[in-house]
Motif scaffolding. Structure first.
Motif, PDB file in Angstrom:
ATOM      1  N   PHE A   1      10.603  69.512  -1.115  1.00  0.00           N
ATOM      2  CA  PHE A   1       8.877  70.514  -1.054  1.00  0.00           C
ATOM      3  C   PHE A   1       9.507  71.874  -0.478  1.00  0.00           C
ATOM      4  CE2 PHE A   1       7.984  65.542   0.359  1.00  0.00           C
ATOM      5  CZ  PHE A   1       6.616  65.864  -0.654  1.00  0.00           C
TER       6      PHE A   1
ATOM      7  N   VAL B   1      12.182  72.293   2.473  1.00  0.00           N
ATOM      8  CA  VAL B   1      12.139  70.764   2.915  1.00  0.00           C
ATOM      9  C   VAL B   1      12.453  69.660   2.006  1.00  0.00           C
ATOM     10  CG1 VAL B   1      11.102  69.318   3.642  1.00  0.00           C
ATOM     11  CG2 VAL B   1       9.873  71.828   4.754  1.00  0.00           C
TER      12      VAL B   1
ATOM     13  N   ALA C   1      13.019  67.172   1.819  1.00  0.00           N
ATOM     14  CA  ALA C   1      11.790  65.224   3.101  1.00  0.00           C
ATOM     15  C   ALA C   1      12.779  63.879   2.748  1.00  0.00           C
ATOM     16  CB  ALA C   1      10.535  64.651   2.228  1.00  0.00           C
TER      17      ALA C   1
ATOM     18  N   PRO D   1      11.904  58.086  12.510  1.00  0.00           N
ATOM     19  CA  PRO D   1      10.922  58.695  12.902  1.00  0.00           C
ATOM     20  C   PRO D   1       9.676  59.142  12.145  1.00  0.00           C
ATOM     21  CG  PRO D   1      12.571  59.147  13.513  1.00  0.00           C
ATOM     22  CD  PRO D   1      13.384  58.605  12.625  1.00  0.00           C
TER      23      PRO D   1
ATOM     24  N   GLY E   1       7.955  61.838  10.093  1.00  0.00           N
ATOM     25  CA  GLY E   1       9.076  63.111   9.498  1.00  0.00           C
ATOM     26  C   GLY E   1       9.689  62.609   8.596  1.00  0.00           C
ATOM     27  N   SER E   2      10.304  61.642   8.933  1.00  0.00           N
ATOM     28  CA  SER E   2      11.829  61.390   8.507  1.00  0.00           C
ATOM     29  C   SER E   2      11.699  60.846   6.871  1.00  0.00           C
ATOM     30  CB  SER E   2      12.111  59.884   9.088  1.00  0.00           C
ATOM     31  OG  SER E   2      11.924  59.161   9.001  1.00  0.00           O
ATOM     32  N   GLY E   3      11.065  60.977   5.993  1.00  0.00           N
ATOM     33  CA  GLY E   3      10.436  60.782   4.899  1.00  0.00           C
ATOM     34  C   GLY E   3      10.416  59.341   4.341  1.00  0.00           C
ATOM     35  N   LYS E   4       9.622  58.131   5.254  1.00  0.00           N
ATOM     36  CA  LYS E   4       8.930  57.461   4.556  1.00  0.00           C
ATOM     37  C   LYS E   4       7.840  57.542   3.962  1.00  0.00           C
ATOM     38  CE  LYS E   4       7.556  56.140   9.231  1.00  0.00           C
ATOM     39  NZ  LYS E   4       8.219  57.469   9.303  1.00  0.00           N
ATOM     40  N   THR E   5       6.990  58.165   3.784  1.00  0.00           N
ATOM     41  CA  THR E   5       5.966  57.966   2.966  1.00  0.00           C
ATOM     42  C   THR E   5       6.180  59.041   2.058  1.00  0.00           C
ATOM     43  OG1 THR E   5       4.102  58.113   4.947  1.00  0.00           O
ATOM     44  CG2 THR E   5       3.372  58.571   3.105  1.00  0.00           C
TER      45      THR E   5
ATOM     46  N   GLU F   1       2.912  51.955   7.077  1.00  0.00           N
ATOM     47  CA  GLU F   1       2.666  51.759   8.191  1.00  0.00           C
ATOM     48  C   GLU F   1       1.346  50.977   8.773  1.00  0.00           C
ATOM     49  OE1 GLU F   1       3.381  53.401  11.337  1.00  0.00           O
ATOM     50  OE2 GLU F   1       5.246  55.085  10.469  1.00  0.00           O
TER      51      GLU F   1
ATOM     52  N   ASN G   1       1.956  68.976  -5.162  1.00  0.00           N
ATOM     53  CA  ASN G   1       3.652  68.872  -3.991  1.00  0.00           C
ATOM     54  C   ASN G   1       3.905  68.459  -5.583  1.00  0.00           C
ATOM     55  OD1 ASN G   1       2.540  70.674  -1.795  1.00  0.00           O
ATOM     56  ND2 ASN G   1       1.964  69.727  -1.544  1.00  0.00           N
TER      57      ASN G   1
HETATM   58  N1  LIG Z   1       3.349  67.470   0.462  1.00  0.00           N
HETATM   59  C1  LIG Z   1       3.912  67.500   1.311  1.00  0.00           C
HETATM   60  N2  LIG Z   1       4.729  69.187   1.031  1.00  0.00           N
HETATM   61  C2  LIG Z   1       5.445  69.679   1.822  1.00  0.00           C
HETATM   62  N3  LIG Z   1       6.226  68.953   2.826  1.00  0.00           N
HETATM   63  C3  LIG Z   1       5.590  67.872   2.941  1.00  0.00           C
HETATM   64  C4  LIG Z   1       5.076  67.488   1.568  1.00  0.00           C
HETATM   65  N4  LIG Z   1       4.781  66.062   2.338  1.00  0.00           N
HETATM   66  C5  LIG Z   1       5.692  65.689   3.258  1.00  0.00           C
HETATM   67  N5  LIG Z   1       6.345  67.037   3.389  1.00  0.00           N
HETATM   68  C6  LIG Z   1       7.530  67.224   3.887  1.00  0.00           C
HETATM   69  O1  LIG Z   1       8.901  66.305   4.697  1.00  0.00           O
HETATM   70  C7  LIG Z   1       9.044  65.624   5.893  1.00  0.00           C
HETATM   71  C8  LIG Z   1       8.867  64.417   5.581  1.00  0.00           C
HETATM   72  O2  LIG Z   1       7.320  63.156   5.860  1.00  0.00           O
HETATM   73  P1  LIG Z   1       6.880  62.556   5.523  1.00  0.00           P
HETATM   74  O3  LIG Z   1       5.840  62.594   5.540  1.00  0.00           O
HETATM   75  O4  LIG Z   1       7.570  61.698   4.145  1.00  0.00           O
HETATM   76  O5  LIG Z   1       7.516  61.444   6.547  1.00  0.00           O
HETATM   77  P2  LIG Z   1       6.924  60.032   7.145  1.00  0.00           P
HETATM   78  O6  LIG Z   1       8.574  59.852   7.541  1.00  0.00           O
HETATM   79  O7  LIG Z   1       5.683  59.596   6.327  1.00  0.00           O
HETATM   80  O8  LIG Z   1       6.531  60.539   9.090  1.00  0.00           O
HETATM   81  P3  LIG Z   1       5.240  59.673   9.699  1.00  0.00           P
HETATM   82  O9  LIG Z   1       5.886  58.929  10.102  1.00  0.00           O
HETATM   83  O10 LIG Z   1       4.995  61.374  10.365  1.00  0.00           O
HETATM   84  O11 LIG Z   1       3.857  59.630   8.712  1.00  0.00           O
HETATM   85  C9  LIG Z   1       8.302  66.409   6.415  1.00  0.00           C
HETATM   86  O12 LIG Z   1       8.456  67.350   7.411  1.00  0.00           O
HETATM   87  C10 LIG Z   1       6.968  66.692   5.889  1.00  0.00           C
HETATM   88  O13 LIG Z   1       6.500  67.697   6.663  1.00  0.00           O
END
Ligand SMILES: Nc1ncnc2c1ncn2[C@@H]1O[C@H](COP(=O)(O)OP(=O)(O)OP(=O)(O)O)[C@@H](O)[C@H]1O
Length: 442
Positions: free
Chosen positions: A17, A20, A22, A41, A43-47, A159, A441
């Motif tokens: 992104f 970033v 991700a 954790p 912000g690690s990129g799971k979603t 989650e 995005n």
């Molecule tokens: N649409 C987006 N635009 C910009 N950055 C994004 C976008 N979606 C995710 N990110 C960034 O990508 C990284 C991974 O985010 P993601 O949501 O995949 O993590 P996560 O492991 O699911 O976190 P959480 O457990 O908090 O849900 C983060 O730094 C987040 O800020």
């Protein structure tokens, strides 16, 4: 052409992104009949990974497939994959049953399926209540019910335990195990290992979008090591004696004791006796699984990026073999600084350094505790952080505890009658107000 396998394949998947990164070069596979935990954790990129898998975000590189096909090429995706990315997007004034009927109609399933899935998720009594009044846990159940409408072969849940009370988590575990035992595929994400530990067979642990561990949870368990905390009358003398006996993984603890890895309580006792050092206390501590997770995801290491299935993770801090593994950065930890005692010289090579830095938000920094955390009641679920105290006696690694509910007959979703026509919208994209699944995005 869909291969009908129910297999999820993530291959060299990356997503940027802007600046970033991700997700970086992520690869793993989820087999039918198993539950895979996708852990990392915040912000690690799971979603982001799950969104790519469900066709909601376009990968920057690599691919993710279900049944050998990208999500958007699955003929009738709602029948193959049930996805829940967030338990939101319900019309607040609509009853749970009506919500399900609306989605069911889009998917071409009969109205009665709404009641079937309400039963499956334990919401039968709340079918006539407006979803706007649901608790977070009830919303999780309703989201799961929505994903089950098409009687899918694969479940992808982001989650799913979030917001569930302990009883709800136990129920979810039973449900997902049964779902997998019926030959289907389950991929669930979580930022808490303890939350899903009893549910999953396989685990993919990521940190900063990169794979830190990919393999069977049992193998991760076997990688746990123990260390012995010794309280000698003369720590320096004992440290030297241990060194001479080729026991080199010896570290001082902040309270003047020694932490020894690679020796049994008996060996240490014998060496101390021969060296004429009195011991006032000896305790064995075992690193718990949660601590392995911390060690893998705390961000203190440079990530390996690509980890083959079954590859064991690096040994957790405090248990390092002499010399840091290649690619790893070691630095004195916060809260666990190397503190040579006054007049107590650190023997060369073999003084291990323990974890550095602050754990990810929401995590408790593992402490080298001498006492179990207050209120800790072993052993069904090991609490985060902390070490299991095993005074005096070296215990063999604990066998994995099967969840109480294992072995129950599968009670997965019932088949849907009359599969129908138009490809439904992805069940995960439940928020009609979201303005597009990728939030612009992708
Ligand atoms: N649409 C987006 N635009 C910009 N950055 C994004 C976008 N979606 C995710 N990110 C960034 O990508 C990284 C991974 O985010 P993601 O949501 O995949 O993590 P996560 O492991 O699911 O976190 P959480 O457990 O908090 O849900 C983060 O730094 C987040 O800020």
């Amino acid at each position: 052409m869909s291969d009908g396998s129910g297999r999820i394949v993530v291959q060299n998947l990356s997503k940027n992104f802007g600046q970033v990164a991700a997700v970086q070069n992520l690869s793993f596979q989820v087999e039918p009949g198993s539950v895979t935990g996708f852990l990392g954790p915040n912000g690690s990129g799971k979603t982001t990974t799950l969104r790519m898998l469900l066709g909601l975000v376009t990968p920057t590189a690599g691919h993710a497939t279900i049944n050998g096909q990208p999500f958007n090429r699955l003929g009738n995706p709602g029948r193959i994959v049930g996805g829940v990315l967030e338990a939101q997007g319900f019309h607040p004034g609509r009853t749970a049953r009506d919500h399900l009927r609306v989605y069911g109609a889009a998917m071409g399933v009969p109205d009665q399926r709404a009641d079937e899935v309400l039963n499956l998720v334990g919401l039968a009594a709340a079918g006539n209540r407006a979803a706007g009044g649901f608790s977070l846990g009830m919303k999780q159940r309703l989201a799961l019910a929505t994903a089950l409408l098409g009687d899918p072969q694969v479940l992808v849940l982001d989650e799913p335990a979030n917001g569930l009370d302990p009883e709800g988590i136990a129920w979810l575990r039973t449900f997902l195990r049964a779902f997998a035992q019926s030959g289907r595929t389950v991929l669930i994400s979580s930022h808490l290992l303890a939350e899903v530990e009893q549910t999953i067979d396989q685990v993919v642990i990521i940190s900063r979008g990169q794979t830190m561990y990919y393999g069977m949870l049992d193998d991760l368990r076997k990688a746990q090591k123990s260390r012995v905390i010794v309280q000698p009358a003369d720590p320096q003398k004992l440290a030297v004696a241990l060194q001479e006996a080729k026991i080199t993984e010896v570290a001082p603890t902040p309270d003047g004791k020694l932490a020894v890895v690679g020796a049994t309580v008996q060996q240490i006792g014998d060496i101390a006796a021969q060296a004429g050092v009195a011991l006032y206390g000896v305790q064995e501590e075992r690193a718990d699984l949660e601590q392995m997770f911390f060690a893998l995801t705390s961000g203190q290491y440079s990530a390996p990026g690509q980890v083959a299935h079954g590859q064991l993770p690096p040994i957790p801090p405090g248990y390092q073999q002499p010399g840091p593994p290649q690619g790893y950065q070691q630095a004195p930890p916060q809260g666990y600084q190397q503190q040579p005692q006054q007049g107590y010289q650190t023997p060369p090579g073999g003084w291990q350094q323990a974890p550095q830095g602050t754990p990810p938000q929401g995590y408790q920094q593992p402490q080298y505790q001498q006492q179990p955390p207050q209120g800790y009641a072993p052993p069904a679920q090991t609490p985060p952080g902390g070490w299991q105290q095993q005074p005096q006696q070296v215990q063999p690694p604990q066998p994995p505890q099967p969840p109480q509910d294992w072995g129950q007959p599968p009670s997965g979703p019932q088949p849907v009658q009359a599969p129908v026509a138009p490809p439904p919208p992805p069940p995960s994209d439940k928020n009609p107000d979201s303005g597009g699944p990728d939030g612009g995005n992708n």
